[in-house]
Design an enzyme around this catalytic site. Sequence first.
Site, mmCIF file in Angstrom:
data_model
loop_
_atom_site.group_PDB
_atom_site.id
_atom_site.type_symbol
_atom_site.label_atom_id
_atom_site.label_comp_id
_atom_site.label_asym_id
_atom_site.label_seq_id
_atom_site.Cartn_x
_atom_site.Cartn_y
_atom_site.Cartn_z
ATOM 1 N N ASP A 34 56.911 42.676 -10.218
ATOM 2 C CA ASP A 34 56.330 43.567 -11.230
ATOM 3 C C ASP A 34 57.390 44.569 -11.671
ATOM 4 O OD1 ASP A 34 53.089 44.502 -11.909
ATOM 5 O OD2 ASP A 34 54.751 45.833 -12.472
ATOM 6 N N SER A 86 49.168 44.354 -22.128
ATOM 7 C CA SER A 86 47.783 43.889 -22.186
ATOM 8 C C SER A 86 46.846 44.713 -23.077
ATOM 9 C CB SER A 86 47.212 43.860 -20.761
ATOM 10 O OG SER A 86 47.058 45.176 -20.279
ATOM 11 N N THR A 137 43.512 35.079 -22.020
ATOM 12 C CA THR A 137 42.385 35.880 -22.507
ATOM 13 C C THR A 137 41.535 35.117 -23.524
ATOM 14 O OG1 THR A 137 41.940 37.783 -23.956
ATOM 15 C CG2 THR A 137 44.098 36.841 -24.126
ATOM 16 N N ASP A 138 40.290 35.543 -23.684
ATOM 17 C CA ASP A 138 39.425 34.962 -24.720
ATOM 18 C C ASP A 138 39.855 35.402 -26.114
ATOM 19 O OD1 ASP A 138 38.650 37.642 -24.546
ATOM 20 O OD2 ASP A 138 36.503 37.257 -24.394
ATOM 21 N N GLU A 139 40.716 36.442 -26.184
ATOM 22 C CA GLU A 139 41.060 36.985 -27.498
ATOM 23 C C GLU A 139 41.891 36.012 -28.331
ATOM 24 O OE1 GLU A 139 42.048 41.129 -27.611
ATOM 25 O OE2 GLU A 139 41.031 41.514 -25.723
ATOM 26 N N TYR A 163 48.705 41.526 -29.788
ATOM 27 C CA TYR A 163 48.467 41.173 -28.379
ATOM 28 C C TYR A 163 47.964 39.741 -28.265
ATOM 29 C CZ TYR A 163 45.780 40.617 -24.064
ATOM 30 O OH TYR A 163 45.250 40.114 -22.898
ATOM 31 N N SER A 164 46.875 39.428 -28.983
ATOM 32 C CA SER A 164 46.280 38.095 -28.797
ATOM 33 C C SER A 164 47.205 37.007 -29.331
ATOM 34 C CB SER A 164 44.885 38.018 -29.415
ATOM 35 O OG SER A 164 44.892 38.402 -30.763
ATOM 36 N N LYS A 167 49.711 36.336 -26.619
ATOM 37 C CA LYS A 167 49.090 35.571 -25.521
ATOM 38 C C LYS A 167 48.863 34.120 -25.966
ATOM 39 C CE LYS A 167 47.860 36.700 -21.969
ATOM 40 N NZ LYS A 167 48.559 36.813 -20.652
ATOM 41 N N ASP A 294 37.836 53.397 -36.792
ATOM 42 C CA ASP A 294 37.892 52.083 -36.139
ATOM 43 C C ASP A 294 39.344 51.624 -35.911
ATOM 44 O OD1 ASP A 294 36.948 49.800 -34.996
ATOM 45 O OD2 ASP A 294 35.834 49.094 -36.754
ATOM 46 N N ARG A 295 39.488 50.687 -34.982
ATOM 47 C CA ARG A 295 40.769 50.002 -34.735
ATOM 48 C C ARG A 295 41.054 49.064 -35.919
ATOM 49 N NH1 ARG A 295 40.452 46.276 -29.452
ATOM 50 N NH2 ARG A 295 41.196 48.122 -28.364
ATOM 51 N N TYR A 356 44.567 58.757 -30.155
ATOM 52 C CA TYR A 356 43.317 59.432 -30.545
ATOM 53 C C TYR A 356 43.545 60.632 -31.448
ATOM 54 C CZ TYR A 356 41.351 56.326 -27.100
ATOM 55 O OH TYR A 356 41.005 55.200 -26.423
HETATM 56 P P1 NAD Z 1 47.769 45.441 -16.820
HETATM 57 O O1 NAD Z 1 48.332 45.969 -18.091
HETATM 58 O O2 NAD Z 1 46.866 46.301 -16.012
HETATM 59 O O3 NAD Z 1 48.955 44.993 -15.839
HETATM 60 C C1 NAD Z 1 50.085 44.301 -16.293
HETATM 61 C C2 NAD Z 1 51.117 44.349 -15.176
HETATM 62 O O4 NAD Z 1 52.275 43.601 -15.604
HETATM 63 C C3 NAD Z 1 51.620 45.762 -14.844
HETATM 64 O O5 NAD Z 1 51.654 45.951 -13.456
HETATM 65 C C4 NAD Z 1 53.016 45.803 -15.455
HETATM 66 O O6 NAD Z 1 53.897 46.663 -14.732
HETATM 67 C C5 NAD Z 1 53.431 44.353 -15.332
HETATM 68 N N1 NAD Z 1 54.461 43.991 -16.316
HETATM 69 C C6 NAD Z 1 54.437 44.244 -17.649
HETATM 70 N N2 NAD Z 1 55.567 43.783 -18.217
HETATM 71 C C7 NAD Z 1 56.300 43.200 -17.236
HETATM 72 C C8 NAD Z 1 57.532 42.530 -17.194
HETATM 73 N N3 NAD Z 1 58.262 42.352 -18.313
HETATM 74 N N4 NAD Z 1 57.984 42.045 -16.017
HETATM 75 C C9 NAD Z 1 57.256 42.223 -14.883
HETATM 76 N N5 NAD Z 1 56.067 42.861 -14.859
HETATM 77 C C10 NAD Z 1 55.592 43.335 -16.018
HETATM 78 O O7 NAD Z 1 47.077 44.075 -17.214
HETATM 79 P P2 NAD Z 1 45.750 43.410 -16.638
HETATM 80 O O8 NAD Z 1 44.595 44.002 -17.342
HETATM 81 O O9 NAD Z 1 45.808 43.430 -15.172
HETATM 82 O O10 NAD Z 1 45.928 41.916 -17.178
HETATM 83 C C11 NAD Z 1 46.638 40.948 -16.411
HETATM 84 C C12 NAD Z 1 46.677 39.629 -17.174
HETATM 85 O O11 NAD Z 1 45.346 39.196 -17.426
HETATM 86 C C13 NAD Z 1 47.367 39.719 -18.531
HETATM 87 O O12 NAD Z 1 48.112 38.544 -18.711
HETATM 88 C C14 NAD Z 1 46.220 39.787 -19.520
HETATM 89 O O13 NAD Z 1 46.583 39.210 -20.765
HETATM 90 C C15 NAD Z 1 45.181 38.949 -18.802
HETATM 91 N N6 NAD Z 1 43.774 39.291 -19.119
HETATM 92 C C16 NAD Z 1 43.355 40.587 -19.027
HETATM 93 C C17 NAD Z 1 42.015 40.893 -19.282
HETATM 94 C C18 NAD Z 1 41.488 42.302 -19.174
HETATM 95 O O14 NAD Z 1 40.345 42.553 -19.539
HETATM 96 N N7 NAD Z 1 42.240 43.244 -18.635
HETATM 97 C C19 NAD Z 1 41.128 39.865 -19.663
HETATM 98 C C20 NAD Z 1 41.599 38.551 -19.738
HETATM 99 C C21 NAD Z 1 42.930 38.279 -19.459
HETATM 100 P P1 TYD Z 2 39.528 47.474 -24.684
HETATM 101 O O1 TYD Z 2 39.090 47.937 -23.344
HETATM 102 O O2 TYD Z 2 40.744 48.078 -25.290
HETATM 103 O O3 TYD Z 2 39.659 45.879 -24.602
HETATM 104 P P2 TYD Z 2 39.888 44.791 -25.794
HETATM 105 O O4 TYD Z 2 40.334 45.468 -27.014
HETATM 106 O O5 TYD Z 2 40.962 43.931 -25.194
HETATM 107 O O6 TYD Z 2 38.584 44.082 -25.954
HETATM 108 O O7 TYD Z 2 38.340 47.684 -25.700
HETATM 109 C C1 TYD Z 2 37.074 47.100 -25.502
HETATM 110 C C2 TYD Z 2 36.226 47.407 -26.711
HETATM 111 O O8 TYD Z 2 35.994 48.817 -26.762
HETATM 112 C C3 TYD Z 2 36.909 47.050 -28.025
HETATM 113 O O9 TYD Z 2 35.929 46.559 -28.928
HETATM 114 C C4 TYD Z 2 37.459 48.362 -28.522
HETATM 115 C C5 TYD Z 2 36.467 49.387 -27.985
HETATM 116 N N1 TYD Z 2 37.030 50.724 -27.664
HETATM 117 C C6 TYD Z 2 36.414 51.870 -28.181
HETATM 118 O O10 TYD Z 2 35.400 51.798 -28.892
HETATM 119 N N2 TYD Z 2 36.957 53.076 -27.857
HETATM 120 C C7 TYD Z 2 38.067 53.213 -27.090
HETATM 121 O O11 TYD Z 2 38.538 54.362 -26.871
HETATM 122 C C8 TYD Z 2 38.673 52.030 -26.556
HETATM 123 C C9 TYD Z 2 39.896 52.115 -25.683
HETATM 124 C C10 TYD Z 2 38.117 50.800 -26.871
#
Ligand code: NAD
Ligand code: TYD
Length: 369
Positions: A34, A86, A137-139, A163-164, A167, A294-295, A356
């Site tokens: 990491d 992520s 991810t599902d995205e 991001y998506s 991925k 909105d985003r 924000y």
């Molecule tokens: P996170 O952002 O919490 O953690 C990512 C980790 O990767 C961190 O510890 C960071 O230090 C490390 N990292 C980043 N760049 C790096 C690099 N170049 N070399 C080595 N380490 C590096 O992410 P997460 O939420 O734990 O997600 C993990 C994986 O799961 C990702 O691939 C993400 O796309 C996937 N995923 C996440 C979710 C979600 O809801 N969080 C859902 C589906 C899939």
């Molecule tokens: P997030 O946790 O960023 O995950 P993702 O964008 O990967 O789905 O956001 C989840 C949902 O919540 C998304 O529709 C965006 C919304 N959101 C807010 O409404 N307010 C916020 O401050 C954040 C971070 C997300």
Amino acid sequence: MHNVLVTGGAGFIGSNFIRYLLQVEPEVFVVNLDALTYAGSLENLKDLPAPERYVFEQGDICSRPLVDELMRKYQIDTVVHFAAESHVDRSILGPEQFIQTNIVGTFTLLESAKQYWAESSSSPNPYQGVRFHHVSTDEVFGSLEPDDPPFSETTPYAPNSPYSASKAASDHLVRAYAHTYGLPVTITNCSNNYGPYQFPEKLIPLMILNALEGKPLPVYGDGQQIRDWLFVQDHCEAIWMVLRKGKVGETYNIGGDNQPTNLTVVQTICDILDEFVPDSPHTPHRSLIRYVTDRPGHDRRYAMDITKIRQELGWQPRHSMSEGLVKTVRWYLDNPEWVEAIRKQQDFQKWVSQNYGERRYETPQEGNR
Ligand code: NAD
Ligand code: TYD
């Protein structure tokens, strides 16, 4: 004994996965690679269940010499690849690092694994007993209209954010290495995770921590966007099941089988906090909800069809959304040191004002409180 290289194991899901794996599987040695970006923290890896079967290596997955060295040094037979940038909002404000880590990093790992496994094997099939698992991810499937069926493993890719898209590119590379070189891969595409150790830039921990401090709860747009939510430990169990029982070359969708609106998620968190901290000056916590700008390009709806993993591997989520949320809120209340350490991070403060600061705050519409 399996020697497992976990990338991104200091992040949210990776750290939960390492904890889970060391607990359920006595026959693994785990190497955690990491880079410790803003999202990774060694605070997430304190008190691991079997520390003698675990080692941490700090470094970048894009560094080929480093990855080659680790593959050799620890005789890695299994890669579980979590490391990624992520966060969608960060990818909108600064996409470059997403291309680097998510695409170039995945490519580097694939090349290194392919070469090491081919060179170190003496059997006619160099890939006997090894596995490259890619966590996605599902995205990658884009956004659903209200009446569309949920995403399945055959839904065409249509990623909408940097991001998506990054991925999706990494998924395609993994698939291509299986098709072209016969690398034994599996891919999982999972919905939104939540639970312990999640960095508070994401919706659920952000709302919990803001509510505890009496800060506004920023709901993007009308709050009617829909996500499928999975408690992180259920995701970890699914990944390990795919590694043990999944078919090489296959993709599995993972999800929580629930699709609340963002507003419902935030309101539920508020109600749980009202119950857990009834003496807070900020009750009712729902009064903190604010609608904000909105985003850009915000995906409206995600939903996952988990029939394949359920039927073929017998996996299904153990936690309902309400059980998972109660456990999650409890965890953030019970771990104030972790919260403090993350909150103090300068990068986090900077991110909050960047993301924000410019958004317009509005009061909740009647009926939505
Ligand atoms: P996170 O952002 O919490 O953690 C990512 C980790 O990767 C961190 O510890 C960071 O230090 C490390 N990292 C980043 N760049 C790096 C690099 N170049 N070399 C080595 N380490 C590096 O992410 P997460 O939420 O734990 O997600 C993990 C994986 O799961 C990702 O691939 C993400 O796309 C996937 N995923 C996440 C979710 C979600 O809801 N969080 C859902 C589906 C899939
Ligand atoms: P997030 O946790 O960023 O995950 P993702 O964008 O990967 O789905 O956001 C989840 C949902 O919540 C998304 O529709 C965006 C919304 N959101 C807010 O409404 N307010 C916020 O401050 C954040 C971070 C997300």
